[in-house]
Design an enzyme around this catalytic site. Structure first.
Site, PDB file in Angstrom:
ATOM      1  N   LYS A   1      19.891  89.277  13.548  1.00  0.00           N
ATOM      2  CA  LYS A   1      19.115  87.843  13.086  1.00  0.00           C
ATOM      3  C   LYS A   1      18.294  88.355  12.324  1.00  0.00           C
ATOM      4  O   LYS A   1      16.950  88.694  12.426  1.00  0.00           O
ATOM      5  CB  LYS A   1      18.626  87.282  14.194  1.00  0.00           C
ATOM      6  CG  LYS A   1      18.568  85.891  14.138  1.00  0.00           C
ATOM      7  CD  LYS A   1      17.868  85.333  12.985  1.00  0.00           C
ATOM      8  CE  LYS A   1      16.365  85.171  13.260  1.00  0.00           C
ATOM      9  NZ  LYS A   1      15.498  84.740  12.033  1.00  0.00           N
TER      10      LYS A   1
ATOM     11  N   GLY B   1       8.347  92.578  13.827  1.00  0.00           N
ATOM     12  CA  GLY B   1       7.694  91.324  13.477  1.00  0.00           C
ATOM     13  C   GLY B   1       6.253  91.130  13.895  1.00  0.00           C
ATOM     14  O   GLY B   1       5.422  92.219  14.292  1.00  0.00           O
ATOM     15  N   SER B   2       5.867  89.877  14.328  1.00  0.00           N
ATOM     16  CA  SER B   2       4.403  89.587  14.825  1.00  0.00           C
ATOM     17  C   SER B   2       4.269  90.058  16.101  1.00  0.00           C
ATOM     18  O   SER B   2       5.264  90.260  16.880  1.00  0.00           O
ATOM     19  CB  SER B   2       4.080  88.087  14.300  1.00  0.00           C
ATOM     20  OG  SER B   2       5.069  87.482  15.074  1.00  0.00           O
TER      21      SER B   2
ATOM     22  N   GLY C   1       6.919  89.204  19.080  1.00  0.00           N
ATOM     23  CA  GLY C   1       7.158  90.505  19.859  1.00  0.00           C
ATOM     24  C   GLY C   1       6.907  90.292  21.314  1.00  0.00           C
ATOM     25  O   GLY C   1       7.705  90.697  22.000  1.00  0.00           O
TER      26      GLY C   1
ATOM     27  N   GLU D   1       8.563  96.768  16.971  1.00  0.00           N
ATOM     28  CA  GLU D   1       7.392  97.495  15.817  1.00  0.00           C
ATOM     29  C   GLU D   1       6.689  96.267  15.306  1.00  0.00           C
ATOM     30  O   GLU D   1       7.183  95.204  14.844  1.00  0.00           O
ATOM     31  CB  GLU D   1       8.068  98.155  14.624  1.00  0.00           C
ATOM     32  CG  GLU D   1       6.993  98.775  13.666  1.00  0.00           C
ATOM     33  CD  GLU D   1       7.624  99.092  12.508  1.00  0.00           C
ATOM     34  OE1 GLU D   1       8.941  98.780  12.201  1.00  0.00           O
ATOM     35  OE2 GLU D   1       6.894  99.500  11.588  1.00  0.00           O
TER      36      GLU D   1
ATOM     37  N   CYS E   1       3.103  96.482   7.643  1.00  0.00           N
ATOM     38  CA  CYS E   1       2.275  96.601   8.783  1.00  0.00           C
ATOM     39  C   CYS E   1       1.267  97.692   8.723  1.00  0.00           C
ATOM     40  O   CYS E   1       0.231  97.771   9.446  1.00  0.00           O
ATOM     41  CB  CYS E   1       3.364  96.585  10.127  1.00  0.00           C
ATOM     42  SG  CYS E   1       4.431  98.179   9.893  1.00  0.00           S
TER      43      CYS E   1
ATOM     44  N   GLU F   1      -5.191  91.387  11.128  1.00  0.00           N
ATOM     45  CA  GLU F   1      -4.356  91.701   9.902  1.00  0.00           C
ATOM     46  C   GLU F   1      -4.040  90.404   9.119  1.00  0.00           C
ATOM     47  O   GLU F   1      -4.020  89.386   9.653  1.00  0.00           O
ATOM     48  CB  GLU F   1      -3.045  92.014  10.797  1.00  0.00           C
ATOM     49  CG  GLU F   1      -1.826  92.516   9.689  1.00  0.00           C
ATOM     50  CD  GLU F   1      -0.723  93.124  10.589  1.00  0.00           C
ATOM     51  OE1 GLU F   1      -0.377  92.340  11.412  1.00  0.00           O
ATOM     52  OE2 GLU F   1      -0.133  93.769  10.109  1.00  0.00           O
TER      53      GLU F   1
HETATM   54  P1  ADP Z   1       6.306  85.799  10.924  1.00  0.00           P
HETATM   55  O1  ADP Z   1       5.487  84.565  11.720  1.00  0.00           O
HETATM   56  O2  ADP Z   1       5.625  86.412  10.004  1.00  0.00           O
HETATM   57  O3  ADP Z   1       7.790  84.913  10.215  1.00  0.00           O
HETATM   58  P2  ADP Z   1       7.959  86.690  13.065  1.00  0.00           P
HETATM   59  O4  ADP Z   1       7.352  87.747  14.208  1.00  0.00           O
HETATM   60  O5  ADP Z   1       7.700  85.246  13.567  1.00  0.00           O
HETATM   61  O6  ADP Z   1       6.985  86.602  12.031  1.00  0.00           O
HETATM   62  O7  ADP Z   1       9.242  87.017  12.524  1.00  0.00           O
HETATM   63  C1  ADP Z   1       9.973  88.204  12.590  1.00  0.00           C
HETATM   64  C2  ADP Z   1      11.465  87.902  13.104  1.00  0.00           C
HETATM   65  O8  ADP Z   1      11.428  87.297  14.282  1.00  0.00           O
HETATM   66  C3  ADP Z   1      12.098  86.894  12.186  1.00  0.00           C
HETATM   67  O9  ADP Z   1      13.677  87.320  12.027  1.00  0.00           O
HETATM   68  C4  ADP Z   1      12.041  85.701  12.921  1.00  0.00           C
HETATM   69  O10 ADP Z   1      13.258  84.519  12.669  1.00  0.00           O
HETATM   70  C5  ADP Z   1      12.187  86.075  14.184  1.00  0.00           C
HETATM   71  N1  ADP Z   1      11.670  85.121  15.329  1.00  0.00           N
HETATM   72  C6  ADP Z   1      10.603  84.203  15.274  1.00  0.00           C
HETATM   73  N2  ADP Z   1      10.408  83.446  16.244  1.00  0.00           N
HETATM   74  C7  ADP Z   1      11.227  84.073  17.238  1.00  0.00           C
HETATM   75  C8  ADP Z   1      11.433  83.616  18.660  1.00  0.00           C
HETATM   76  N3  ADP Z   1      10.857  82.934  19.366  1.00  0.00           N
HETATM   77  N4  ADP Z   1      12.440  84.497  19.228  1.00  0.00           N
HETATM   78  C9  ADP Z   1      13.012  85.298  18.536  1.00  0.00           C
HETATM   79  N5  ADP Z   1      12.796  85.530  17.248  1.00  0.00           N
HETATM   80  C10 ADP Z   1      11.987  85.071  16.681  1.00  0.00           C
END
Ligand code: ADP
Length: 398
Positions: free
Chosen positions: A178, A231-232, A236, A253, A287, A386
Site C-alpha cells: 500500500k 511512516g509516522s 506506526g 521505521e 527521517c 520532528e
Molecule cells: P503522513 O501522515 O506523513 O502521511 P503516515 O505515517 O500517515 O505519514 O503515512 C505513511 C503510510 O501509512 C502511508 O502509506 C499512509 O497511507 C499509511 N497510513 C496512514 N494512516 C494509516 C492507518 N490508519 N493504517 C494503516 N496505514 C496508514
C-alpha cells in the site's frame, strides 16, 4: 519553467497481475507538488481490494515460495535490469509525484535498482546454521512468512518500495503493498515492470488508496503474515496494535530528530555543504535529516553566519527544473511545517535567522524556504520536534 505539463491519467492498481480499478469504483487524486495540479486520478482501493490482493498473494506464494532461491533471484535481477533501462522515465515520474529535484530522484531510482540487484544476487547465498549437539545436530531452516504486507511512505517512494519488497520476494514471500496516497505512481510502474521481468502474477500486488482505508485494511487483514511499515509514529502505533491483534511480526521505521554535533575544533567552512545537504535533502522530509546542530558555543556564531549565508544561495523551485530544493510533498505537509515554524516564532527561545515561509515568487505549489532558527532555549519545541521540512535548529552547548 520547463516543466512537462502532466496529463491527467488514470492510475489503476496491480492485483493478481491485472490492472484493476477499485471494487467500489472510487478514485482519489495525486498532485504535482510544484504546481498543485492534478497529476493522475488513482484507484481508491479499500478493504475489498485488499482482501482480493491478499488472496491472490496467498495463491501465488505457493508456487513462488517453491521455486529455487536461484530462480527467484534471477527474476529480481531481471527487474533490476528493467529499472535501469527505465531509469529516466522513473526519475521523472518520481520527481513529478514527490516534488524532489531530478538529481535526487535519479539517486533514489539507482538505489531501487541496486536493492533488487543485491537481493537477487544474495537470494541463493543466504547463510544457515548447523550446530552439533549431544548425539546429533540442530539446524536453522529458513522458510518464507507467506504473505507480507508493506505500507510505504511518500518521502522516498521507489527506494523504500524496493527496500521492503526486494528482500521479501527474494526469500519466497508474496507481497501486498500500500504506497502512500501522495506518491503511488512509481510503485505501480515498478510492479508492472516486475511482471514484464517474469514475476508471476499475484506475487507482487499494489493496492492504492488512503491511509485509514486501504492501509488500515491491510494492517487488519488476518491473511497478512508479516507487516512492514515506514511512516509516522502515530500510524506506526496503530499498525503495531493491529499486528499485535493478529499475533504477527511487524517491522517499523519511524521518525527522528537527528543531531549533527560540532566540536570547537572543526573547520566550519569545510563542513557547510555537508550540513546544508543533511537537512535540505528532499526538502528536509527525511527521517534522519540532521535537523538540529548542537554546536560548541565558541564557534556558534560562525556556524550560524556561515549557514545563513549558504542557505541564501540555495535555489528553490520545481524539482523537474532540478533546483537545489523542491517543494514539500503536499498541502498537508506544507501546513504542518508552517505550523511548526509559526509556533516557534511565537514561543520564543529561538530566533528566526533566514527563511520562515513561502519563498518570494513561488506562489503556486507547496514551496517552503530553507529556514534556520538560532536556539537559545534547548527545550523549545522547534529544537526537539520532528518538523519534516527544510528547517534547521542550531543549538549552542557549553
Ligand atoms: P503522513 O501522515 O506523513 O502521511 P503516515 O505515517 O500517515 O505519514 O503515512 C505513511 C503510510 O501509512 C502511508 O502509506 C499512509 O497511507 C499509511 N497510513 C496512514 N494512516 C494509516 C492507518 N490508519 N493504517 C494503516 N496505514 C496508514
Amino acid at each position: 519553467m520547463t516543466q512537462a505539463s502532466p496529463t491527467l491519467e488514470t492510475a489503476l492498481m496491480v492485483i493478481d497481475g491485472e490492472d484493476v480499478a477499485a471494487a467500489g469504483g472510487d478514485w482519489f487524486e495525486t498532485r504535482d507538488p510544484a504546481s498543485g495540479r492534478v497529476l493522475a486520478r488513482v484507484a481508491r482501493g479499500g478493504a475489498e481490494d485488499v482482501d482480493t490482493a491478499v488472496r491472490a498473494a496467498r495463491a501465488a506464494q505457493l508456487h513462488w515460495g517453491a521455486l529455487t532461491a536461484r530462480e527467484r533471484g534471477l527474476v529480481l535481477l531481471a527487474l533490476a535490469d528493467a529499472i535501469a533501462a527505465h531509469a529516466e522515465e522513473l526519475t521523472h515520474l518520481e520527481t513529478l509525484d514527490v516534488g524532489k529535484p531530478l538529481r535526487e530522484a535519479r539517486i533514489d531510482v539507482g538505489h531501487a535498482e541496486r536493492l533488487f540487484r543485491f537481493y537477487g544476487e544474495i537470494a541463493d547465498k543466504l547463510p544457515t546454521d548447523k550446530l552439533t549437539v549431544d548425539g546429533g545436530f540442530a539446524f536453522t531452516d529458513r522458510i518464507p512468512h507467506g504473505v507480507t504486507g508493506h505500507i510505504t511512505p511518500w518521502n522516498y517512494p521507489i527506494q523504500l518500495f524496493a527496500r521492503t519488497v526486494a528482500p521479501a520476494l527474494a526469500v519466497g514471500n508474496a507481497c501486498v503493498v500500500k504506497p502512500a496516497e501522495d506518491t503511488p505512481l512509481t510503485s505501480l510502474r515498478v510492479a508492472r515492470l516486475a511482471l514484464e521481468a517474469g514475476l508471476p502474477p499475484g506475487v507482487l500486488n499494489v493496492v492504492t488508496g488512503l491511509g485509514a482505508e486501504a492501509g488500515g485494511a491491510l494492517a487488519d487483514h488476518p491473511g497478512v503474515d508479516h507487516l512492514s511499515f515506514t511512516g509516522s509514529r502515530a500510524t506506526g502505533e496503530r499498525v503495531m496494535i493491529a499486528s499485535a491483534r493478529q499475533m504477527r511480526p511487524v517491522m517499523l521505521e519511524l521518525g527522528g530528530k537527528s543531531p549533527s554535533i560540532l566540536l570547537g575544533d572543526v573547520d566550519v567552512a569545510e563542513l557547510v555543504p555537508t550540513l546544508r545537504s543533511a537537512v535540505l535533502w528532499n526538502a528536509g522530509q527525511t527521517c534522519d535529516a540532521q535537523s538540529r546542530i548542537l554546536v560548541d558555543r565558541t564557534i556558534h556564531s560562525d556556524v550560524v553566519d556561515a549557514l545563513a549565508a549558504d542557505f541564501a544561495q540555495v535555489t528553490v523551485g520545481p524539482g523537474i527544473d532540478d533546483h537545489d530544493v523542491g517543494p514539500l510533498v503536499s498541502e498537508l505537509q506544507h501546513g504542518r511545517v508552517s505550523t511548526h515554524v509559526a509556533a516557534a516564532r511565537r514561543a520564543g527561545g529561538a530566533r528566526l535567522v533566514v527563511g520562515g515561509g513561502r519563498p518570494q515568487g513561488l506562489d503556486d505549489g507547496w514551496f517552503f524556504a530553507p529556514t534556520i532558527f538560532d536556539v537559545s532555549d534547548p527545550s523549545t519545541p522547534i529544537a526537539n520536534e520532528e518538523v519534516f521540512g527544510p528547517v534547521l535548529s542550531i543549538v549552542p552547548f557549553h
